[in-house]
Design an enzyme around this catalytic site. Sequence first.
Site, mmCIF file in Angstrom:
data_model
loop_
_atom_site.group_PDB
_atom_site.id
_atom_site.type_symbol
_atom_site.label_atom_id
_atom_site.label_comp_id
_atom_site.label_asym_id
_atom_site.label_seq_id
_atom_site.Cartn_x
_atom_site.Cartn_y
_atom_site.Cartn_z
ATOM 1 N N ASP A 45 38.346 93.230 0.048
ATOM 2 C CA ASP A 45 37.262 93.542 -1.346
ATOM 3 C C ASP A 45 36.070 92.341 -1.026
ATOM 4 O OD1 ASP A 45 38.474 90.574 -1.288
ATOM 5 O OD2 ASP A 45 39.062 90.652 -3.076
ATOM 6 N N ASP A 84 42.691 96.267 -0.114
ATOM 7 C CA ASP A 84 42.834 94.858 -1.040
ATOM 8 C C ASP A 84 42.958 95.203 -2.370
ATOM 9 O OD1 ASP A 84 43.038 92.761 0.639
ATOM 10 O OD2 ASP A 84 40.752 92.379 0.648
ATOM 11 N N GLU A 182 44.144 82.546 6.537
ATOM 12 C CA GLU A 182 42.577 82.715 6.502
ATOM 13 C C GLU A 182 42.267 81.093 6.460
ATOM 14 O OE1 GLU A 182 40.351 84.969 3.778
ATOM 15 O OE2 GLU A 182 38.409 83.822 4.341
HETATM 16 O O1 KIV Z 1 38.520 91.085 2.071
HETATM 17 C C1 KIV Z 1 38.587 90.914 3.142
HETATM 18 O O2 KIV Z 1 37.643 91.105 4.221
HETATM 19 C C2 KIV Z 1 39.717 89.895 3.713
HETATM 20 C C3 KIV Z 1 39.573 89.564 5.186
HETATM 21 C C4 KIV Z 1 38.418 88.477 5.380
HETATM 22 C C5 KIV Z 1 40.933 89.029 5.540
HETATM 23 O O3 KIV Z 1 40.229 89.646 3.022
#
Ligand code: KIV
Length: 280
Positions: A45, A84, A182
Amino acid sequence: MAKKTIHDFQRMVSKNEKISMLTAYDYPSASILEKAEIDIILVGDSLGMVVLGYDSTVPVTMEEMLHHTKAVRRGAPNTFIVADLPFLSYATSEDALKNAGRLIKEGDADAVKLEGGEGFAETVRVLTRAGISVVGHIGLTPQTISQLGGYKVQGKDFESASQLNQDALSLEKAGIIMLVLEAIPKQLAEIITTELSVPTIGIGAGDKCDGQVLVFHDLMGLFDKFVPKFVKQYESLGSLAVEAVKKYSKEVKESAFPTDKHSFSLSEEITNRLYDKKRK
Ligand code: KIV
């Protein structure tokens, strides 16, 4: 190359082979990643910030996630794709099931990712029971940035580090297939990685995780609004692109583009006939 499965990722962990994950949001970036044989594509996301220009990931909608996940699948038919679940799309188990189901059925993703610790274990259980593979994400969780008080490293004191460790164990017990860590101290990431049997994928979590993930636009130098400490820019495509556009614009203004090389021609006879017709 055949699409990798969660069994391949488990095998890689047992052989100490690192897993590479990178985000992609559209057809061309997904094709590049598949050609480069990346292990896993994440339709993150983060597209809200690096592709759509929002200030955070909070405004990203399910329709946007679906739109981009479909494009990524078209560009990478043989790569394991994680999509996501956007903010508030999994606040209840019913919403989680409905929206994760859409990313899998309509978006053709192989797994979904959600942010949150042990409070989301029940959601993971519900999705897993329904046959959906779930990737967890703890530490710095950008969807709840207002509760975290900003983009800060998490788990720096004993209490918060213990809580993250507990979160990881609860999510594994609930059925996650993989866990993104993260922006946490590398020692904590190592402890979690050692304790879990599912692979950990780090971003700003040191080198002891089972794999690493970065945002495509960060790695390529295409997004400079905010560059976190954990980002390594492998290219500066943003400045290369500005130079290319400047060259194009200059050549258009100087009538240096297009030349015959980029033009189509009529025969002299047809051209003359067209002029004659005009004169009559
Ligand atoms: O949204 C994203 O790109 C992520 C990564 C930073 C792990 O969740």
